[in-house]
Design an enzyme around this catalytic site. Structure first.
Site, PDB file in Angstrom:
ATOM      1  CB  ALA A 117      -0.801   0.306   0.757  1.00  0.00           C
ATOM      2  CB  THR A 153     -11.971   4.191 -15.310  1.00  0.00           C
ATOM      3  OG1 THR A 153     -12.849   4.147 -15.213  1.00  0.00           O
ATOM      4  CG2 THR A 153     -10.717   5.998 -15.548  1.00  0.00           C
ATOM      5  CB  CYS A 203     -10.073   1.499  25.398  1.00  0.00           C
ATOM      6  SG  CYS A 203     -11.191   2.154  26.702  1.00  0.00           S
TER       7      CYS A 203
END
Lengths: 376, 466
Positions: free
Chosen positions: A195, A233, A316
């Site tokens: 990425a 695209t 948390c």
């Protein structure tokens, strides 16, 4: 701001922005169109693809551009898990992009085996060896833990899978930021996810790469772009940015930069003197997971107030701090896991950033320990 | 910014309180150093998430230098706004608020004193609608109220621990109610005393085959004394509760008298209260009807108007007697159920869990006649049963009799809202007292409190001896 959370997302590299910008402007064509604008865009796209293939060690035809790392992981797993439900083996270290996809398959009847991890943060190769068998649909092992930064024995895993004829998917999203990726050296049917945003590129673009691409089934449908595996695209600007970011992080200059980053990280760890999860294993160069003995999210907040951005090792959620699955898998006790703070350096990190972190830590640590002790 | 400068512990604190340890294992502790009623030093400990730590640090900074009552006005809304905590983390912040309030209550329990004020009223708050109404009216009257909730009992193993009258949720809702009106709220942790004086004697009574009346004992021997002491320490000139009872004067003596609402009269529960306290207590709902109070509470949109009414013994926590006694270590052994002639009609699961008059849960019959427990024969672990008609008694011996006025002609009441039976208080041959009744009183059990009225005012009370 002192940004030490490069593993969450890396600050944009100006060179990447510069390479990308023309493709958001005058070079705007659709690569599927035969006119001049389309041909120009097609050429830009294929040049980027070629560069990406070269940098990760695969054929140009073995690069599928995606909308990011998570999408690449989904394609790698779902594109392999076709037909009658069978069996998958994934490591206990997997990012939610893989773990969540495997869990979704489990709901559909697939058997998902979790390969355990050793206390040093490395995958237990013996256990994987005993678990993977011929006929398994896929094995997933990430290249480097996004939490601890510990590099995984991908070469050995690839051999083990190739021997049994089982495809392997490697989540290299974190790895690419600080360790070389060379798919050409891996035997067998291999895919890997990368990425751009972990590498100084923009969000929303990634790729699934490797020779395993050729035998994947499509999981989304449309105009047949990206060998039919990622229709829509093409994001030419994103592809160019990914190529530019990869060429910085995987190019010849990266070796020295990684060494500098690792030295700063080692210095930080030494000055802090805190236990480090996976500290004995080989890790990504700028990555450290500190076991502070305090509440991780409280440390993060206090550092944030002092202008320093780092990440808590455990989130948390709804009034319950759940220790991260990776740390639990490493045998780290819940209280210790809750204290984890992830500090990740990048190419832009300087000595003064490290000094500022150490100063801030030395200011807040005694008070926070006093607070914790006074609660006992 | 989280201000950690008050992290730590006050040496030799005048008050200390903790909270947390629940699901997310956040722990907060406050220690207080007092100078008169001023919080000279406030220190906090937090082994907790960022939101909880931020809340504790903010509360410490805010409370330090102010008075005890100023600090008792600090609640969740203040912390969320002041420490800029997201509403999603309200539960985290609440841990810090609970800990500070526990410390303030502890300071009062350890003897902290607030300068007296003629306008100050202590309001005993249970979290229910009645005390909420008392508070609201005291505010409207222009008094200077201080809310106080006693934390008496927590039994996490009870089926619905939150149904206990002083559960953490009840303390919080009482506190919220006070804070919504800008009224300080304190809670006193009297769980150890409550266990010793009320629960242990309740359990011992059942273990001995008696039917103790814990509410009357609690009010008489424990709760009212605690409230009166707290009122004095907090400088209140009077204190108020939401009981449906009145205080009347007879010949210069103040007496507890029946509330106007016959369906809600709680004077029986106050039968053992020390008459000396009555000079300082007010029962503002004594002349009101419960239905009116509820309607008024609904009009005022008091949150407590929707709270479920507690009618049971608070510490049973929504459960049955037998499992409660078992949790308290009272053994239950099956034994015979016999009629008055000694003929075995069935088996019970433990005589101690039964009460004279009880009909349910026996599982025995004799013809078409409904059978009731007539006697719990504890030494023989035997229940004696018989028809309802055999439950009636005309003479009831008493022990521990306290006479407030020397009146012999009385109406005797042996349980909450049971019809009073006219009779006379007479000395028996052994020098003890008994009530001689004009009509049968039904289901009178040893251990129950006998409250004796004259003209609807309590003139004496004692315990049924046999």
């Amino acid at each position: 701001m002192i940004y030490l959370d490069h593993a969450a997302t890396a600050p944009p590299d100006p060179r990447v922005l510069e390479a990308m910008l023309p493709h958001l402007g005058e070079r705007f064509g659709n690569p599927s169109e035969p006119h001049a604008a389309g041909r120009m865009a097609r050429a830009d796209l294929e040049a980027a693809r070629e560069e990406i293939a070269r940098l990760v060690g695969c054929e140009t035809a073995e690069v599928v551009l995606t909308g990011g790392g998570t999408e690449a992981d989904n394609l790698a797993v779902l594109g392999r898990a076709q037909g009658i439900p069978g069996r998958l083996v994934i490591s206990a270290l997997e990012h939610p992009a893989v773990r969540g996809t495997a869990e979704a398959l489990a709901v559909r009847g697939w058997r998902v085996e979790i390969a355990p991890v050793l206390t040093n943060g490395c995958l237990d190769l013996n256990a994987l060896d005993a678990s993977v068998r011929s006929g398994d649909a896929l094995v997933c092992v990430l290249g480097a833990s996004n939490l601890t930064g510990v590099l995984q024995p991908i070469a050995e895993v690839a051999v083990l899978c190739a021997e049994r004829g089982v495809p392997l998917h490697v989540d290299h999203v974190q790895t690419a930021s600080g360790a070389p990726i060379d798919l050409s050296s891996l035997p067998g049917v291999v895919t890997a996810a990368i990425a751009a945003h972990k590498l100084g590129g923009p969000r929303g673009v990634g790729a699934l790469v490797g020779r395993g691409i050729r035998s994947l089934a499509p999981i989304s449908f449309g105009g047949g772009q990206e060998a039919g595996l990622r229709p829509g695209t093409e994001n030419v600007a994103g592809a160019v940015a990914l190529a530019a970011a990869l060429s910085i992080r995987q190019g010849p200059d990266a070796v020295a930069e990684r060494a500098t980053r690792a030295a700063l990280r080692d210095q930080l760890e030494e000055r802090l003197g805190l236990p480090v999860a996976g500290g004995v294993a080989e890790r990504l160069p700028g990555h450290t997971l500190l076991l502070t003995g305090l509440r991780g999210d409280t440390v993060v907040r206090l550092l944030d107030e002092r202008g320093i951005a780092v990440a808590a090792g455990s989130a948390c959620a709804s009034g319950e701090t759940a220790p991260d699955a990776t740390l639990t898998a490493m045998g780290i006790a819940a209280a210790q896991a809750r204290s984890a703070v992830r500090v990740t350096l990048g190419p832009t990190t300087t000595q003064s950033d490290i000094d500022a972190f150490v100063t801030a830590w030395s200011e807040l640590e005694p008070a926070l320990r006093a607070a914790a002790e006074a609660a006992a | 910014m989280i201000d950690l400068s008050r992290a730590g512990t006050v040496a030799r604190p005048d008050g200390e309180g903790r909270a947390g340890g629940g699901r997310c294992d956040d722990r907060v502790r406050f220690t207080l150093g007092l100078d008169g009623e001023v919080l000279r030093q406030v220190r906090f400990g937090a082994d907790a998430c960022a939101a909880t730590t931020a809340a504790a640090a903010w509360l410490a900074a805010r409370a330090e230098g102010g008075t005890l009552l100023d600090a008792a006005r600090l609640g969740l809304a203040d912390v969320l706004a002041g420490a800029r905590i997201e509403p999603a983390a309200a539960e985290c912040a609440l841990t810090a608020v609970d800990a500070l309030h526990a410390a303030l209550g502890d300071a009062v329990a350890r003897g902290a004193r607030v300068a007296p004020s003629a306008g100050r009223s202590l309001i005993a708050m249970s979290g229910g609608v009645d005390s909420a109404m008392v508070l609201t009216e005291a505010v409207a009257e222009g008094r200077e109220p201080v809310g106080l909730t006693l934390r008496l009992w927590i039994d996490p193993e009870a089926p619905s621990p939150d149904r206990a009258c002083c559960a953490p949720s009840a303390v919080r809702s009482a506190r919220d109610l006070c804070h919504a009106s800008g009224v300080p709220h304190l809670s006193l942790d009297l769980r150890a005393d409550f266990r010793r004086t009320v629960v242990d004697s309740f359990v011992a009574g059942y273990a001995a085959g008696e039917t103790p009346n814990p509410c009357t004992t609690c009010n008489g021997a424990f709760r009212f004394d605690a409230l009166d002491a707290a009122a004095t320490r907090l400088g209140a000139s009077e204190w108020r509760t939401g009981h449906y009872a009145q205080i009347v004067e007879r010949g210069g003596t103040l007496l507890v008298a029946r509330g106007v609402d016959p369906t809600k009269d709680q004077s029986y529960m106050l039968g053992l209260v020390d008459p000396d306290l009555l000079q300082r207590v007010r029962f503002p709902l004594g002349r009101r009807l419960k239905a009116d109070v509820q309607q008024r509470a609904a009009e005022l949109e008091l949150a407590a108007a929707r709270a479920p009414e507690s009618q049971e013994v608070c510490f049973l926590g929504g459960g049955a007697l037998a499992p409660f006694l078992a949790r308290q270590g009272v053994g239950m052994e099956p034994g015979p159920i016999v009629d008055e002639d000694g003929v075995e009609l069935g088996r019970h699961r433990g005589a101690r869990a039964y009460t004279p008059g009880q009909r349910r849960g026996l599982g025995v019959s004799r013809g078409t006649e409904a059978l009731h427990v007539l006697k719990v024969d504890q030494p023989r672990n035997t229940l004696v049963v018989g028809p309802a008609g055999r439950l009636g008694r005309r003479e009831v011996p008493l022990r521990d009799l306290r006479r407030i006025l020397p009146i012999d002609t009385v109406d005797a009441c042996f349980r909450l809202r049971a019809p009073a039976v006219p009779g006379a208080l007479v000395p028996d041959r052994a020098g003890a007292w008994l009530v001689r009744l004009e009509r049968d009183a039904f289901a009178v059990a040893p251990g129950q409190v006998a409250v004796l009225y004259s003209d609807d005012a309590v003139v004496a009370a004692g315990v049924v001896a046999g």
